[in-house]
Motif scaffolding. Sequence first.
Motif, short mmCIF file in Angstrom:
data_model
loop_
_atom_site.label_atom_id
_atom_site.label_comp_id
_atom_site.label_asym_id
_atom_site.label_seq_id
_atom_site.Cartn_x
_atom_site.Cartn_y
_atom_site.Cartn_z
N GLY A 53 0.83 -1.20 0.00
CA GLY A 53 0.00 0.00 0.00
C GLY A 53 0.86 1.25 0.00
N ILE A 54 1.88 1.25 -0.83
CA ILE A 54 2.88 2.33 -0.84
C ILE A 54 2.30 3.67 -1.28
N GLY A 55 1.13 3.66 -1.91
CA GLY A 55 0.53 4.91 -2.39
C GLY A 55 -0.22 5.68 -1.32
N GLY A 56 -0.34 5.13 -0.11
CA GLY A 56 -1.00 5.85 0.98
C GLY A 56 -0.24 7.13 1.31
N ILE A 57 -0.95 8.13 1.82
CA ILE A 57 -0.35 9.44 2.01
C ILE A 57 0.81 9.40 2.99
N SER A 58 0.70 8.60 4.04
CA SER A 58 1.81 8.48 5.00
C SER A 58 2.85 7.48 4.51
N MET A 59 2.39 6.37 3.96
CA MET A 59 3.32 5.34 3.48
C MET A 59 4.23 5.89 2.40
N SER A 60 3.68 6.66 1.47
CA SER A 60 4.51 7.21 0.39
C SER A 60 5.54 8.20 0.92
N ALA A 61 5.15 8.97 1.93
CA ALA A 61 6.09 9.93 2.53
C ALA A 61 7.24 9.20 3.21
N LYS A 112 16.91 0.99 -0.08
CA LYS A 112 16.32 0.38 -1.26
C LYS A 112 14.82 0.18 -1.02
N ILE A 113 14.03 0.74 -1.92
CA ILE A 113 12.58 0.80 -1.72
C ILE A 113 11.84 0.22 -2.92
N GLN A 114 10.79 -0.54 -2.64
CA GLN A 114 9.82 -0.95 -3.65
C GLN A 114 8.48 -1.07 -2.93
N GLY A 115 7.42 -1.39 -3.67
CA GLY A 115 6.12 -1.52 -3.02
C GLY A 115 5.04 -1.96 -3.97
N SER A 116 3.83 -2.01 -3.45
CA SER A 116 2.67 -2.38 -4.25
C SER A 116 1.48 -1.52 -3.84
N ASP A 117 0.58 -1.30 -4.78
CA ASP A 117 -0.64 -0.56 -4.47
C ASP A 117 -1.66 -0.82 -5.57
N LEU A 118 -2.90 -1.02 -5.16
CA LEU A 118 -3.98 -1.27 -6.12
C LEU A 118 -4.37 0.00 -6.85
N SER A 152 1.26 -3.23 -9.27
CA SER A 152 -0.14 -2.79 -9.27
C SER A 152 -1.10 -3.83 -8.69
N GLU A 153 -0.56 -4.97 -8.23
CA GLU A 153 -1.36 -6.00 -7.56
C GLU A 153 -0.64 -6.45 -6.30
N HIS A 154 -1.40 -7.00 -5.36
CA HIS A 154 -0.80 -7.59 -4.16
C HIS A 154 -0.58 -9.08 -4.41
N LEU A 155 0.65 -9.44 -4.74
CA LEU A 155 0.98 -10.83 -5.06
C LEU A 155 2.19 -11.28 -4.25
N ALA A 156 2.18 -12.53 -3.85
CA ALA A 156 3.29 -13.08 -3.07
C ALA A 156 4.61 -12.95 -3.83
N SER A 157 4.55 -13.07 -5.13
CA SER A 157 5.78 -13.01 -5.94
C SER A 157 6.44 -11.63 -5.91
N GLU A 211 0.47 -10.63 0.26
CA GLU A 211 1.86 -10.25 0.49
C GLU A 211 2.24 -10.34 1.97
N LEU A 212 1.33 -9.90 2.83
CA LEU A 212 1.60 -9.97 4.27
C LEU A 212 1.72 -11.42 4.72
#
Length: 459
Positions: free
Chosen positions: A18-26, A37-43, A61-66, A86-87
């Motif tokens: 959920g990296i696109g959240g306002i706090s998470m993205s900050a 090193k950063i990566q993430g996922s968000d619907l 763009s999807e929440h996948l285990a891979s 993912e969790l």
Amino acid sequence: MVNLKLKNLKEKTFHFIGIGGISMSALAQILKRNGYKIQGSDLSNNDEVLKLRQKGVKVFSEHLASNLQGASVVVYSSAIHSDNEELAEAKRKGLILIKRAKLLGLISSEYGCVIAIAGSHGKTTATAMISEMFLRAGLKPTIHIGGKDNFIHSNYKLGNKKYFITEACEYMDNYKYISPDISVILNIDSDHLDYFGSQENVIKSFESYAKQTRFGGVVFANKDDVNSENIISYENCSSFGIKEKSDIQAKNIREYLPCRYSFDAYFCGVNLGRIKLNILGRHNVYNALATIMVGLANEIDFDVIKYSLENFMGVERRCQKVRSINGAVVYHDYAHHPKQIEKMVKIASDFCQKSGGKIITVFEPHTYSRTAFLLDDFARSFCGSDYVILAPVYSARESESDGKNSNDLLVQTQKYIQNVECIDSYENIYARLKNLAKKDDFILILGAGTIENIIKLIK
């Protein structure tokens, strides 16, 4: 995890669910700028996701285990369910799991002075006010805001290691991970009752937060807020307010333009000077008083404080004038609690008393549980509106079985307002507004979900 230090994770890859959240993205941006090193996922493919991608961050763009391949640390927020793919995969692989709030605490602990702003209402605006004051004073703070500050055009700013300014969120006691040097408590109200269960538990939570203030630190609390009474009595607490005997007090409050207020700022009985706020709403006098307290505590000259407050540029989705429909002004606000809605309707009412127009309030309820807990309060909060349009509930982390829906709120609201209806889509709401709105009307678009999509439809 008890003694986890960020510096020990420098070579590991962080994956934000959920990296696109306002706090998470900050937080992701702050880590990236510090060499992590950063990566993430968000619907969602929202603006924050687009910015991250433009800066070279891989965002799935999807929440996948891979998606977790190569990741060692997984960051997640309270909005992520335990059954998230993912969790679940991160737990199965034994990866390091860090809640968003915990990560905020870890980041803030690396700074010399942590200034945290808490409160049921107004913390985003107050955090932005305080941040802009520090920036104008040349103090180069690092900033974390739950909204986009119009001065920095962002929800974060990387500064030096002396000052860290942040919102402190009470939901699920998320602020328990922060140990501020300066703790600001703007107000305490009944909210997040799906977690707290009662107003009494909300009050206890804020009291515990105030006690987390570091030894030698200070708490600044609103003397006019009845639920902050115990906190005001703490030895390390100073107060702000309009009532007598506040350490910082606003006197001679005047409406110098429609919904814009000025006041004399007094510190321990001494008149520091008069301030004219350029943002709408009398409630912002309290945010300004909190800002003055923080400024004086950090030896910022009052002239700088005054200039900063009078030139405060506001935050997106906080009483933000957007566009117009048929000559009717449109304001957008994040309001998702009855008290916040009341403030916005009051602003609209003050304008319409002079223009003779009508108030059209569009509201998207935020979570089924909040709608259920505060059903009658929500219904009453629209009073003063001539028309009320209810969008479907923004479910966030919930399902409809967790509470009440918009039709339930419609039935309750009809006890107080004649013209109220539910409309099933943003497109249809916009079409209805085009049919209703006339010159001099005041349209409120309220909610903390995706109701801002209506704004994008306005031509």
